[in-house]
Each structure stands twice: as structure tokens, then as C-alpha cells.
Design a protein around this motif. Structure first.
Motif, PDB file in Angstrom:
ATOM      1  N   LEU A 127       0.817  -1.216   0.000  1.00 11.65           N
ATOM      2  CA  LEU A 127       0.000   0.000   0.000  1.00 11.65           C
ATOM      3  C   LEU A 127       0.850   1.266   0.000  1.00 11.65           C
ATOM      4  CD1 LEU A 127      -2.825  -1.042   2.471  1.00 11.65           C
ATOM      5  CD2 LEU A 127      -2.801  -1.171   0.000  1.00 11.65           C
ATOM      6  N   GLY A 128       2.097   1.165  -0.425  1.00 14.53           N
ATOM      7  CA  GLY A 128       2.892   2.374  -0.602  1.00 14.53           C
ATOM      8  C   GLY A 128       3.399   3.019   0.668  1.00 14.53           C
ATOM      9  N   GLY A 129       3.438   2.291   1.781  1.00 14.08           N
ATOM     10  CA  GLY A 129       4.002   2.852   3.002  1.00 14.08           C
ATOM     11  C   GLY A 129       3.342   4.157   3.382  1.00 14.08           C
ATOM     12  N   TRP A 130       4.178   5.211   3.540  1.00  9.47           N
ATOM     13  CA  TRP A 130       3.633   6.480   4.020  1.00  9.47           C
ATOM     14  C   TRP A 130       3.244   7.411   2.880  1.00  9.47           C
ATOM     15  CZ3 TRP A 130       7.255   9.519   1.885  1.00  9.47           C
ATOM     16  CH2 TRP A 130       8.546   8.999   1.768  1.00  9.47           C
ATOM     17  N   HIS A 131       3.237   6.929   1.629  1.00 10.40           N
ATOM     18  CA  HIS A 131       2.873   7.826   0.531  1.00 10.40           C
ATOM     19  C   HIS A 131       1.363   8.035   0.487  1.00 10.40           C
ATOM     20  CE1 HIS A 131       6.820   8.180  -1.066  1.00 10.40           C
ATOM     21  NE2 HIS A 131       6.969   6.878  -1.147  1.00 10.40           N
ATOM     22  N   PRO A 132       0.930   9.287   0.291  1.00 17.44           N
ATOM     23  CA  PRO A 132      -0.509   9.551   0.225  1.00 17.44           C
ATOM     24  C   PRO A 132      -1.122   8.935  -1.028  1.00 17.44           C
ATOM     25  CG  PRO A 132       0.736  11.536  -0.241  1.00 17.44           C
ATOM     26  CD  PRO A 132       1.725  10.508   0.221  1.00 17.44           C
ATOM     27  N   PRO A 133      -2.420   8.645  -0.998  1.00 22.07           N
ATOM     28  CA  PRO A 133      -3.059   7.948  -2.123  1.00 22.07           C
ATOM     29  C   PRO A 133      -3.193   8.799  -3.378  1.00 22.07           C
ATOM     30  CG  PRO A 133      -4.651   8.452  -0.437  1.00 22.07           C
ATOM     31  CD  PRO A 133      -3.329   8.801   0.127  1.00 22.07           C
ATOM     32  N   PHE A 134      -3.143  10.133  -3.251  1.00 16.80           N
ATOM     33  CA  PHE A 134      -3.160  10.952  -4.462  1.00 16.80           C
ATOM     34  C   PHE A 134      -2.211  12.137  -4.270  1.00 16.80           C
ATOM     35  CE2 PHE A 134      -6.752  11.960  -1.808  1.00 16.80           C
ATOM     36  CZ  PHE A 134      -6.680  13.321  -1.661  1.00 16.80           C
ATOM     37  N   PRO A 135      -1.794  12.784  -5.382  1.00 15.58           N
ATOM     38  CA  PRO A 135      -0.678  13.739  -5.291  1.00 15.58           C
ATOM     39  C   PRO A 135      -0.940  14.920  -4.373  1.00 15.58           C
ATOM     40  CG  PRO A 135      -1.182  13.213  -7.561  1.00 15.58           C
ATOM     41  CD  PRO A 135      -2.255  12.604  -6.746  1.00 15.58           C
ATOM     42  N   VAL A 136       0.158  15.522  -3.911  1.00 11.71           N
ATOM     43  CA  VAL A 136       0.070  16.694  -3.038  1.00 11.71           C
ATOM     44  C   VAL A 136      -0.615  17.853  -3.766  1.00 11.71           C
ATOM     45  CG1 VAL A 136       1.440  18.321  -1.679  1.00 11.71           C
ATOM     46  CG2 VAL A 136       2.145  15.948  -1.863  1.00 11.71           C
ATOM     47  N   GLU A 137      -0.431  17.912  -5.111  1.00 10.05           N
ATOM     48  CA  GLU A 137      -1.036  19.021  -5.868  1.00 10.05           C
ATOM     49  C   GLU A 137      -2.560  18.998  -5.745  1.00 10.05           C
ATOM     50  OE1 GLU A 137       1.122  16.844  -8.624  1.00 10.05           O
ATOM     51  OE2 GLU A 137       2.158  17.279  -6.752  1.00 10.05           O
ATOM     52  N   PHE A 138      -3.127  17.808  -5.566  1.00  8.48           N
ATOM     53  CA  PHE A 138      -4.581  17.719  -5.400  1.00  8.48           C
ATOM     54  C   PHE A 138      -4.993  17.899  -3.949  1.00  8.48           C
ATOM     55  CE2 PHE A 138      -4.835  14.718  -9.315  1.00  8.48           C
ATOM     56  CZ  PHE A 138      -4.442  15.789 -10.109  1.00  8.48           C
ATOM     57  N   GLY A 139      -4.046  18.282  -3.085  1.00 10.66           N
ATOM     58  CA  GLY A 139      -4.405  18.609  -1.706  1.00 10.66           C
ATOM     59  C   GLY A 139      -4.403  17.454  -0.743  1.00 10.66           C
TER      60      GLY A 139
END
Lengths: 165, 397, 108
Positions: B270-282
Motif C-alpha cells: 500500500l505504498g508505506g507512508w505515501h498519500p493515495p493521491f498527489p500533493v497538488e490535489f491537496g
């Protein structure tokens, strides 16, 4: 630091191995052997063999020895009833002979082995190196071991299955 | 020396957080199960039963520490220690977040990164069978022995699909270090689909994720695979003869294993600590928004006339939630707390899944359990590993 | 050697010595013990001791081949354990004993 770590874990390994030989109950022996394997895994790490250290724990301690413990528990194997009765020959000469053998071994190892020292972290045989060698130079032996495992599985199944009658 | 001090501080923080999590995971489990079964669960000790874990700890500590006369004393005492020590060790290689800078010190949010991190976790999970096996054998009790035999057979059998399920994402990442595995899942394909292992090309690892989860249920001896402690057949399985703190040690080991295996699933799939969608989308604002929403809901329920007792407790929760929301929103803290939030959220969701399954599914029969892994799970995971290898060989590099 | 030797790098011969000691203990266990399972475990101990030599020399020559050989030894040990324990189970089923001395129906 290297030498201290080596001595600590070598001492653990030897102590556990002696315990294996001395203990009467098979489960105690089995767990001593697990201790030897754990100590050897650390020594493999000191030798820079990461993958082998992990494999030692996964395959030896985590699978083979669990199988031993499982069988001991299944058969409910108790302590050895008959004490090994040593002959007078063994009683008198046993300890001096062991010391002599170890002394000779020490002599040959000290003088016969290449004169080199091993520093921790100087060289690491990474999992990548092992994998590359395993699947290029040693591909044929690797494939043959898989056949060996298959044969072993079949053998174990044939031996251990219930008789159809 | 700096390294030692930082490591000590990190280890202290992780230990404190892990212990609290273990205690409260039990509270959460009781609450969730209760709500699934239309009960309210612990409600007496503290508001909403929140002090229940503390009460449990006090109870377990003050109980009589009984050692039955017929046990093999050395192994009887060693077994819970082995269990809990191994269970707590494995958390040390899990990465919780990226490299951060606190008071000018740069450090990773991870206790230690090993070249062979994944193998170490597998090794620890393989060796932890001994805790259970020894407990059952040394208790000198037929129920305990049967439980231990079942547990060791089950754990050996399910380790195969578990290891094979772990192997297929490793083919995509080409590394065994957990930190590099998380790094390999950074970024987004087409700009918005996270490149987590379960979404990443050439072959999304959804099947191996499911196999991993099923095997994880069996490895942690949870329902539907909790045969080793099936209470209607085996009293309490391998820990029948244990009481007081030694019983608590097994309990803690079970929950610690759950946390670790969920954290490993998060890291690998599940990608560890990476958020599910980009930072640009908030995605950085989501944690704050969620906590603020929780606070608002708590306030709303506090005003409800049918719950007079909650008029005082819920506003306190609301304030706590708002404080957390604010803390995450602070620009200086955001790069530290947002990854931690995503990691905790994913792991927490998987833990919730464990509890949910416990509240939903019945227990397997023993022969079904063994046939399921050897005749279904194992072949499927091998075929999936081959498919992944083929896909990686054909479509990458 | 002295105290400095205790902090610095380890000579290769120490590893070989440790391996020799473990192997000797394995032989001793193999010869002294009467329980089939313990005898079998002594063999595993000997295999482990040999593995240590392989890894030590692999490190000495800075080549990975020794580790590969260790890997093969582990595989063979796993196969051996599976078959060996199955044999022990069968022996126990037929004779209900685990003592090597009691399994002697081929003796004249």
C-alpha cells in the motif's frame, strides 16, 4: 569490536553445542541446536554474508528445526532411559584425547590456514550477488536441487502416509 | 555517539507508541466487535470505557502469578518471553515516514534500515513458532500440546504462501530494503494513480495482497484460523496453563504480531507512508480535514439531548481532534505528521479489517484449514509469482 | 595478540577453529547419544559447522561461491530432514522406540 562480537557469539554457539550433546531430553537438545544456529547467523553477518544469515534463520531455525521440535512433540519423546555406559578405556582416555585432538586441530588451523584477518563491513556478499551467481554460474545445480526437493517430498509422503488396508 | 542517542530516542518513542497502541487496539477490538454484535462494549471504566486497557493491565499485574507443579519450568517461563520479544523486535525495520529534520538533526522515521529487511521479518516470523510450540509442550497438558501442534503445523504451512506473496512485489521493486521498497512506490502514474504495489504496472499485485492478508490471518492465529486456541475444543490452546503477566505476554505478542504484519502489508503493497493521491490535489489537507470533521461530529453528538452524560466528555474529544487537525496543518509539522498519518491510517484500516473479519466469519475446521493452504493458496501464489516474473521480464527494463 | 587483538579484526583461523570445535561436538553427539532424533540433530550440527567454513573462506577470497555452496547444503539438509524425520516416524510407528540400540533386527 569485531573480535568481541565474534567471541561472544562463538561462546554462545559452543555452549549450546555442548548442551546439545550433554542434555538427556531431545527437546532441550533441539533448542540448543536452534541456539547454535542463531549464533552462527550472527557470525555469518560478521562475515558479511547477509543472505546466508537470513536463510540460516528462515530455513534452518524456522523450518528444519521446527520440524524436529514438531516430531519430538508428536512422538512425545521422553528422556533417554539407558544411560550411556562408558567403557574404562573411554573413562580414562576420553578427556585427554579430546584435548589432544583440539590441540592438533588448533595447530593445523593456525599454521595451515591463509594468514588473513577479517574486518566487518569491508566486503559484503549481498543478496543480489548470491542471486546473480545462483541463476547464472550455478543454474544447473540450482535446478537439480529443486528436483532433489521434489524427490524428498515424495519420499516423505510415501514413508509417512497411512497404510491402506 | 550522536547515532546512539538518536537511536535511543527513536526506540523509546516507538516503544511507547507501540505499547499504547497494543493496549488500545484491544479496546478498539472489543468496541468494534460489540457494535457488530449490536452491543455497546466496555463502557464502565472512564468515558466510553477508554480507561479499560489501564484497568486490564492493573488486573493482570495484580493477579496471582501461578506456575503449575507439573510443568517444565525453564521452558514454561521462557516461552512467553520468546514470543513477546520476537513480536516486538520486528517493528524495528518498518519505515514509518520519510527523512525528516528535527532541531537541525536529520533522521529517518525508521529505527533501522537493513539491506535484507524483508528477509529479517520473514526470519523473525519463522522463529516465533518456538514461543507457541514451547508454551504448549512445557505446559504438560494435553489441550496445550494439541494447541501447540496445531499452531506449529499451521504456521509452517501458511509461511509458504506468505513468503511467495511477499516475493512477487519484490520482483517489481528489485530490493529487499524496506526503505527502498517504499521509495519505489513513490510517484503517480498518469499523474493521479498512486504507484503502490497493488496499482503498479506491469502486473498490479492485488492477488498477492489478498494471499498475503489471508496468510497473515493464519500466521497471527486470528479468526477464521484461530484453531490453536479454539476455546470450544481446546480450552485456550497453547496458553491454557498461563496466568497473570505471562498470559498478558502472549496476548501482547498476538497483538504486536498483528500490528507488525499490517505495517508490513502497508509497506509492501500500500505504498508505506505515501498519500493515495498527489500533493497538488491537496492530499496534505486531508488529515486535517478528517480530524476537524471528527471534532465537528463529536460536538454535534454532545449537543444531542438523548445523551446527557456525553455533554461533558464529547467536547473534550472534539478539542483533542481539533488540536490534532491544527497540529497537522502547521506548515513546519506537516511534512512530519502527514506521512505518519497516512501510514497509521493504512495500517489502522488493515487492523480494522482483522477485527471486522473476527466479528463476521466462523472458524475453519482443521482439515479445511490445511487443505485450503496446500491445495489452493500455495498453487495460486506460485502461479501468481510466475505471472509476475513473466510480466516483469517482458515489460520492464 | 594481547588486548589489542580483542578489539581489532578477527583472524580467519578463529572462524575455522570455531567450525572445527562445532564439528567435533557434532561427531561426539553422533557417537555418544542413543536417541535417533538427537543423533540426527548432531548431523545437522556438523553440517552447520562445515557451512561456517564455507562462508569464512568465501569471505577470505571475497567471492560469493562459498555462500552458494552453503545455500546448497541448506537445501540438502532440508531434504534430508524431511526424509529422515519421516523414517524416524515410521521406525517409531513399527517398533515404538527411538533408541538406536533397539533398532537392531538386521544384526546377526
Amino acid at each position: 569490536m569485531d573480535a568481541i562480537l565474534f567471541l561472544i557469539f562463538a561462546a554462545i554457539a559452543v555452549a549450546c553445542a555442548i548442551n546439545l550433546v550433554v542434555q538427556k531430553h531431545p527437546i532441550t537438545s533441539a533448542l540448543s541446536l536452534v541456539g547454535v544456529m542463531g549464533a552462527l547467523a550472527v557470525i555469518y553477518l560478521l562475515l558479511g554474508a547477509e543472505f546466508i544469515a537470513a536463510a540460516q534463520l528462515i530455513v534452518y531455525a524456522g523450518a528444519i528445526m521446527v520440524l524436529f521440535v514438531f516430531v519430538i512433540m508428536l512422538l512425545n519423546a521422553g528422556e533417554e532411559k539407558k544411560p550411556a555406559r562408558p567403557s574404562w578405556f573411554a573413562k580414562i582416555l576420553g578427556v585427554p584425547l579430546v584435548i589432544a585432538v583440539l590441540g592438533l586441530l588448533n595447530f593445523f588451523v593456525q599454521h595451515g590456514s591463509p594468514d588473513s584477518t577479517i574486518t566487518f563491513g569491508e566486503y559484503t556478499g549481498t543478496a543480489k550477488d548470491v542471486g546473480r551467481a545462483l541463476f547464472t554460474t550455478y543454474l544447473l545445480p540450482f535446478e537439480i536441487t529443486s528436483v532433489l526437493i521434489l524427490v524428498a517430498i515424495l519420499g516423505a509422503v510415501v514413508l509417512a502416509r497411512k497404510e491402506m488396508d | 555517539m550522536n547515532f546512539f542517542i538518536i537511536s535511543l530516542i527513536k526506540a523509546g518513542i516507538v516503544a511507547a507508541v507501540l505499547m499504547t497502541t497494543l493496549a488500545y487496539l484491544q479496546w478498539v477490538e472489543r468496541k468494534v466487535i460489540a457494535h457488530i454484535q449490536l452491543r455497546i462494549g466496555p463502557y464502565r471504566v472512564g468515558p466510553h470505557g477508554l480507561l479499560q486497557p489501564l484497568a486490564d493491565v492493573v488486573k493482570l499485574l495484580t493477579k496471582e502469578d501461578l506456575v503449575p507443579s507439573h510443568v517444565n519450568k525453564f521452558f514454561y517461563l521462557a516461552a512467553p518471553i520468546i514470543s513477546v520479544a520476537l513480536a516486538l523486535t520486528s517493528i524495528s525495520v518498518i519505515p514509518f515516514g520519510p527523512e525528516i529534520e528535527v532541531f537541525g538533526v536529520r533522521t529517518y522515521l525508521q529505527l533501522t534500515d537493513l539491506n535484507i529487511g524483508v528477509l529479517v521479518l520473514l526470519a523473525i516470523s519463522g522463529v516465533s513458532v518456538y514461543g507457541v510450540a514451547l508454551a504448549g509442550w512445557s505446559s504438560n497438558n494435553k489441550y496445550a500440546l494439541l494447541g501447540a501442534l496445531r499452531a506449529s503445523a499451521q504456521m509452517i504451512s501458511y509461511e509458504l504462501p506468505l513468503a511467495l506473496a511477499v516475493a512477487s512485489p519484490l520482483l517489481l521493486f528489485n530490493t529487499l530494503s524496506l526503505r527502498e521498497i517504499v521509495d519505489a512506490q513513490a510517484g503517480y502514474s498518469f499523474g493521479f494513480i498512486a504507484r503502490w504495489a497493488i496499482f503498479q504496472g506491469p502486473l498490479p499485485q492485488i492477488i498477492s495482497f489478498i494471499i498475503f492478508l489471508i496468510a497473515a490471518f493464519a500466521e497471527t492465529n486470528r479468526i477464521p484460523f484461530d484453531l490453536p486456541e479454539a476455546e470450544n475444543e481446546l480450552v485456550a490452546g497453547f496458553h491454557t496453563e498461563y496466568s497473570s503477566m505471562k498470559f498478558a505476554a502472549f496476548f501482547m505478542a498476538e497483538y504486536a504480531n498483528m500490528v507488525t504484519i499490517c505495517a508490513l502489508a502497508t509497506t509492501l503493497f500500500l505504498g508505506g507512508w505515501h498519500p493515495p493521491f498527489p500533493v497538488e490535489f491537496g492530499s496534505n489537507y486531508i488529515p486535517s480535514a478528517l480530524f476537524a470533521l471528527c471534532g465537528a461530529v463529536a460536538l454535534y453528538h454532545a449537543l444531542h439531548p438523548a445523551r446527557p452524560k456525553d455533554r461533558f466528555t464529547l467536547p473534550v474529544f472534539a478539542v483533542v481532534f481539533f488540536a490534532i487537525a491544527l497540529a497537522i496543518a502547521v506548515p513546519a509539522l506537516n511534512p512530519i505528521l502527514a506521512p505518519l498519518f497516512w501510514f497509521a491510517a493504512k495500517t489502522g484500516f488493515l487492523l480494522f479489517l482483522f477485527i471486522w473479519v473476527r466479528g463476521t466469519l466462523p472458524r475453519f475446521r482443521y482439515d479445511q484449514l490445511m487443505r485450503f493452504t496446500w491445495a489452493f493458496l500455495f498453487p495460486v501464489s506460485i502461479v501468481h509469482l510466475f505471472a509476475t516474473a513473466l510480466a516483469v521480464a517482458l515489460f520492464t527494463r | 595478540m594481547g588486548l589489542n587483538g580483542l578489539i581489532g579484526p578477527v583472524p580467519l583461523s578463529w572462524y575455522l577453529m570455531l567450525s572445527a570445535i562445532l564439528f567435533t561436538l557434532g561427531v561426539a553427539g553422533f557417537l555418544l547419544r542413543k536417541n535417533l532424533i538427537t543423533v540426527f540433530m548432531s548431523i545437522e550440527l556438523m553440517l552447520n559447522a562445515v557451512n561456517l567454513t564455507f562462508v569464512a573462506f568465501s569471505r577470505h577470497y571475497k567471492q560469493v561461491d562459498g555462500q552458494i555452496f552453503t545455500f546448497f547444503v541448506m537445501v540438502v539438509a532440508a531434504a534430508e530432514a524431511a526424509v529422515g524425520l519421516a523414517i524416524i516416524l515410521t521406525v517409531f510407528k513399527n517398533r515404538s522406540t527411538l533408541l538406536v540400540d533397539d533398532v537392531d533386527s538386521l544384526r546377526l
